[in-house]
Scaffold this motif. Sequence first.
Motif, PDB file in Angstrom:
ATOM      1  N   UNK A  95       0.841  -1.318   0.069  1.00 36.58           N
ATOM      2  CA  UNK A  95       0.017   0.136   0.051  1.00 36.58           C
ATOM      3  C   UNK A  95       0.981   1.282  -0.072  1.00 36.58           C
ATOM      4  N   UNK A  96       1.977   1.305   0.599  1.00 40.44           N
ATOM      5  CA  UNK A  96       2.716   2.406   0.840  1.00 40.44           C
ATOM      6  C   UNK A  96       3.421   2.365  -0.454  1.00 40.44           C
ATOM      7  N   UNK A  97       3.948   1.604  -1.066  1.00 38.78           N
ATOM      8  CA  UNK A  97       4.623   1.769  -2.567  1.00 38.78           C
ATOM      9  C   UNK A  97       3.609   2.270  -3.548  1.00 38.78           C
ATOM     10  N   UNK A  98       2.352   1.775  -3.708  1.00 46.13           N
ATOM     11  CA  UNK A  98       1.519   2.295  -4.479  1.00 46.13           C
ATOM     12  C   UNK A  98       1.212   3.628  -4.175  1.00 46.13           C
ATOM     13  N   UNK A  99       0.865   3.995  -3.031  1.00 47.28           N
ATOM     14  CA  UNK A  99       0.804   5.519  -2.807  1.00 47.28           C
ATOM     15  C   UNK A  99       1.993   6.629  -3.316  1.00 47.28           C
ATOM     16  N   UNK A 100       3.177   6.042  -2.695  1.00 49.60           N
ATOM     17  CA  UNK A 100       4.269   6.906  -3.334  1.00 49.60           C
ATOM     18  C   UNK A 100       4.675   6.835  -4.764  1.00 49.60           C
ATOM     19  N   UNK A 105       2.435  13.431  -5.013  1.00 54.01           N
ATOM     20  CA  UNK A 105       3.214  14.302  -6.013  1.00 54.01           C
ATOM     21  C   UNK A 105       4.705  14.223  -5.676  1.00 54.01           C
ATOM     22  N   UNK A 106       5.382  14.292  -6.833  1.00 46.52           N
ATOM     23  CA  UNK A 106       6.755  14.210  -6.474  1.00 46.52           C
ATOM     24  C   UNK A 106       7.224  15.604  -6.090  1.00 46.52           C
TER      25      UNK A 106
END
Length: 294
Positions: A95-100, A105-106
């Motif tokens: 979930x964290x990887x998908x969000x990042x 926003x970069x």
Amino acid sequence: MHMQTEQIRLRHMKTRLLLNQISKFIFMLSAFFGLFFLAVLLVRVVTEGIGSINFGFLTGKLSTQPERAGIMGAILGTFWLMLVVAPVTMFVGVGTAIYLEMYAKKGKLVSFIQTNISNLAGVPSIVYGILGLTVFVRTLNLGNIVLAGGLTMSLLILPIVIVASQEAIRAIPFHLSEASYGVGATKWQTIQRIILPAALPGILTGAILSLSRAIGETAPLVVIGIPALLIPFPGSIMDRFTVLPMQIYYWTLDASLVSEYANLAAATIIVLLVTLFILNATAIIVRNKFQRVF
């Protein structure tokens, strides 16, 4: 002039070839050096422990008498620990990887977060043990039960799962998501039907290898006070427990007093190594299977 230039070029080429051969020899020597001591270790463990592995050893309870000691409690404890670690790590890590990768926003904040996640993957495991002791054992008053140990081990491998999942998501060709958006799919539909299925081999491989590390860790469990001897078999995540690495650790300490414990520790190491080999083989099989499918 041309002859001198050609001679200089040949000398440089010979020097580079010589350096290449020397480097090749050094690297080969380093590889054989590591493999030699690994082979010595494996041979010693197998010769000392194979004789102690039997049905009674695998299914028996822990005991102060070496001839009656078994590791079923440690095996069940490891199983229950993984039942906590696996879902927590997969849900939070992926979930964290998908969000990042897909929603955040970069910018400097995201870059700061990703840098710290990568740095957390290199933090010594005993630091996570201290964190687990402070948060789960004392603050939440869970004590040294399976749930506290599982949450502590989840913190340990969570950065690895996040980084592996991010790399798997980044490896998906950009045109796949663009094509999905082009036919009217939402971002979540694109993630669910395109991104995650294509990234699944890398995500599962990273997760299984991370679980392999969690199974072999001892320091965090020592810090939170996991016992090793004469406890009943755990039956839920709220029970006290021990695991295979903890049993190896304590039996190794006891080997200085009773030599039979050294053989029991070696036998437990064999069981742990077989478990890790099975997990690593599973990671390879899962990766190859899903790569063929997707």
